[in-house]
Scaffold this active site. Structure first.
Site: not given
Ligand SMILES: Cc1ncc(C[n+]2csc(CCOP(=O)(O)OP(=O)(O)O)c2C)c(N)n1
Length: 739
Positions: A463, A532
């Site tokens: 990322e 998540h």
């Protein structure tokens, strides 16, 4: 245990036969091939940097500089050799220790080699370049970025200096983004990232190189190995002698070069550039060099006990400021009087910069020139674009369109992304799996990947790397759309997102636009658990520099996305799995309309209570409001904030609603510690105290990580029942207050 303090590395190549590694030297044939003007210029540049740096460390000047001075004395040859190998159009990025890199690149642009080197003494452009660099380091408004950036955040795109950054390795993924734009445009230029030996163990270093290799970008990763990260020896920090052996792991060439020899450095950079621009991808260079002083300031490292005087003397014996002029004299290119004249010219340029930036006060103490001290009243300018990119744009709401059709948010998303790729050839999408699965993990790239497969890029799971890619590409003027699959993963890219993207425009005093769009998604409520299910809106809102939009209908998605893409500031488009499936009308023949950033919507008008909500809470609150209207006769006004960063919150809309209803309930799915509610509530209290019948109330999830257990997840996340209950309590409370 090895006593690392005893390690003395004065040999510039300790390695054996590693794959991919080449030792680069400057031999007599290479010397013969150099133009005399260039060689002489190289010496001048070495002198200029050395004297500039030494001047900064003089007591009366050092005192004026607000902040640390990371001196580059000892490392000049790295910068000069590199500048000699690159063109003005090649880009460099650097670190906290960047004066030498910046100056060499800038001087190569503003005072390039010429037949008569001494004529540079009269070059006003060159004087200006040195003055502006000193002014920037002193934090003065005559600096390159008006004193905002200072020593560690230097920027001048005209000379290819596209920004130095103070976070170790922070510039590495960024450089990949710059290189991406160069490759995309077929310019034949490279992006070169300088960083120290201390950078080779940190994530962004690795992610940035991976990204460059995956896309075969023309990036040069230049490790300036001066043997120490502050006081820690490179062997202690890495267990390696030669850092360039890491190149093998990325399947890229690694060059090792004597960083005390400008010509050897020049040769290495030339080879690296030739390799990179031929489409072969990045190259790593390791230059062995030495900083003569400690991490910052003018004391030698030995004074702090982590290295010996003997080691310092051994490196000083190879000082390019001695070896370079001697070689020029030996080859008959200069006489001693020329050497002296060049030395004097450098010293005059530095003295001129000091004279320009400073003056004597009444006690004969040197101080910054008062008229160059930045105006404190403009300390908050340049955080955002001034909005000129929206001039002439006609914003639209539903009432403009008569012909509509119903689609889901996910479809609107896919269509508008593809539309941008159609209308702007420099728009691209990067993220995990975005080119696979028939449109990425959630279908957002379904149309784009069909129509423009070359510009939908699967990224490695990195990322920080691909956000940095987007950052560099955006600063280069491209329109990247970066997808972060689950918003929790934004934390992996926190350095890029918050230390760099968010600060970039402000830190460089508005000299850059950052038209970067990051899309991400909150998945709370799907049993994904603590790692998540996060909602990072509150996190992004902590950092000025990020716009945040949160569309909740297909119509709003298109309009807000278009504004996000047009914006010259970075925008987070926050999505939610519950919202993706919402269906609603969109125009049949217009995918280009914009909805202004900073405008809330009122999807339901009412008179009894104002509910302020965003993202998944909006459809839920609307449903509950309808139920309560028919069951209890409560008339609720629902405000969908749509824009969520502090500067874009639409308080005009909120406050006029408060005027009508006199009471507010803020409903968020975020846990309390991460919610926007306290800020919004405080603002309402401060601005509409006398219109409130009771204090603003807030509903949010519990402040614990989200559990997987279905029943526990339901307890932790704000539920419809709790929202109903909260509304009823709020309304009853006013009823009891007023009776
Ligand atoms: C991520 C991060 N951690 C720590 C620091 C503090 N810091 C600034 S410079 C420095 C040493 C860096 O060493 P190196 O990369 O070898 O560069 P050099 O200072 O030798 O030029 C450290 C630890 C920082 N700026 N960024």
């Amino acid at each position: 245990m090895t006593n690392h303090n005893q390690v003395s590395n004065t040999d510039f190549f300790t390695g054996n036969d590693y794959p991919n590694i080449t030792k680069i030297q400057s031999d007599s044939a290479y010397w013969e091939n150099q133009g005399a003007d260039q060689l002489v210029w190289g010496y001048f540049c070495l002198e200029l940097i050395r004297q500039f740096e030494q001047k900064l460390l003089e007591r009366d000047i050092e005192r004026i500089v607000h902040g640390p001075i990371h001196s580059s004395v000892g490392q000049e040859a790295v910068a000069v050799g590199t500048a000699m190998a690159l063109s003005s159009e090649d880009k460099i990025t650097s670190t906290h220790r960047a004066h030498h890199h910046f100056l060499a690149k800038a001087v190569a642009h503003y005072g390039p080699p010429s037949k008569d080197i001494l004529s540079l003494a009269d070059s006003e452009i060159l004087k200006e370049c040195v003055r502006r660099t000193m002014a920037e380091i002193m934090g003065l408004n005559a600096g390159w970025v008006a004193g905002r950036g200072g020593s560690m955040h230097l920027f001048d795109d005209a000379s290819g200096n596209i920004g130095t950054q103070a976070i170790v390795a922070g510039n590495v993924p960024y450089a990949s983004g710059i290189a991406f734009a160069e490759k995309f445009r077929g310019t034949g230029n490279v992006a070169l990232a300088f960083f120290g030996d201390g950078a080779v163990s940190i994530g962004p270093y690795h992610e940035g190189i991976c990204i460059s290799k995956v896309y075969q970008l023309p990036t040069i990763f230049f490790i300036e190995n001066n043997l120490y990260g502050v006081s820690t020896n490179v062997r202690e920090a890495t267990s390696l002698g030669d850092l360039a052996i890491r190149a093998a792991g990325y399947n890229i060439p690694g060059l090792i070069v004597d960083g005390m020899n400008p010509l050897a450095v020049k040769r290495a950079v030339e080879l690296a550039k030739a390799h990179a621009v031929a489409g072969n991808g990045p190259v790593m260079i390791e230059a062995k060099t030495y900083r003569y002083f400690h991490q910052s300031g003018g004391m030698p490292g030995s004074a702090f006990g982590y290295r010996t005087k003997k080691e310092e003397e051994a490196w000083a014996a190879r000082d390019p400021l001695n070896t370079a002029p001697r070689a020029l004299v030996r080859h008959g290119l200069l006489g001693q009087h020329d050497v002296d004249a060049i030395h004097k010219m450098a010293s005059d340029l530095v003295a001129d910069a000091v004279e320009f930036c400073t003056e004597m006060d009444e006690n004969e103490k040197r101080q910054a020139r008062p008229d160059l001290v930045p105006d404190p009243s403009i300390a908050s300018t340049c955080l955002w674009s001034d909005g000129y990119e929206f001039e002439g744009i006609s914003f639209r709401d539903h009432s403009h369109f008569t012909e509509t059709r119903n689609v889901k948010v996910v479809t609107a998303k896919s269509k508008v992304i593809a539309r941008w790729m159609e209308t702007d050839p420099e728009t691209f999408v990067a993220g995990e799996d975005v080119a696979n699965l028939k449109g990425g993990p959630y279908g957002a790239t379904r149309d784009a990947v069909k129509q423009f497969p070359d510009r939908v890029l699967n990224a490695p799971i990195a990322e920080g790397g691909f956000v940095g890619l987007g950052h560099g590409a955006a600063v280069s003027g491209m329109r990247p759309i970066i997808e972060i699959m689950f918003c929790d993963f934004a934390l992996i890219a926190a350095d890029e997102l918050f230390n760099q993207v968010a600060t970039c425009r402000y830190m460089y005093n508005g000299r850059v636009d950052v038209p970067l769009v990051v899309r991400s998604r909150c998945s709370a409520g799907r049993g994904y658990g603590a790692q998540h299910s996060g909602d990072t809106v509150g996190l992004f809102a902590l950092f000025p520099g990020w716009r945040i939009v949160a569309p909740t209908t297909p119509f709003d998605y298109i309009g807000l996305f278009n504004s996000a893409m047009r914006s010259l500031d970075p925008v987070l488009v926050m999505e939610h799995h519950e919202v993706d499936l919402i269906e609603g009308p969109v125009p049949v023949d217009d995918l280009d309309y914009c909805i202004p950033l900073g405008s809330a919507a009122i999807p339901r008008s009412g008179t009894d209570l104002t509910i302020v909500a965003y993202l998944s809470m909006v459809p839920r609150v609307l449903r509950i409001a309808e139920e309560l209207a028919s069951e209890e006769g409560i008339d609720i006004e629902v405000i969908d904030l749509r824009s969520l960063d502090h500067d874009s919150l639409d308080f005009d809309t909120v406050l006029s609603s408060v005027k009508k209803t006199g009471q507010v309930l803020i409903v968020e799915q975020a846990m309390e510690t991460q919610s926007l509610g306290p800020f919004i509530a405080t603002q309402i209290h401060e601005r509409a105290q006398d219109q409130l019948k009771q204090p603003v109330r807030r509903l949010h999830s519990l402040s614990v990580p989200i559990p997987v257990s279905l029943v526990q997840e339901r307890t932790v996340l704000i539920s419809d029942e709790k929202i109903r209950e909260g509304i009823l309590q709020t309304v009853k409370r006013t009823a009891s207050i007023s009776t």
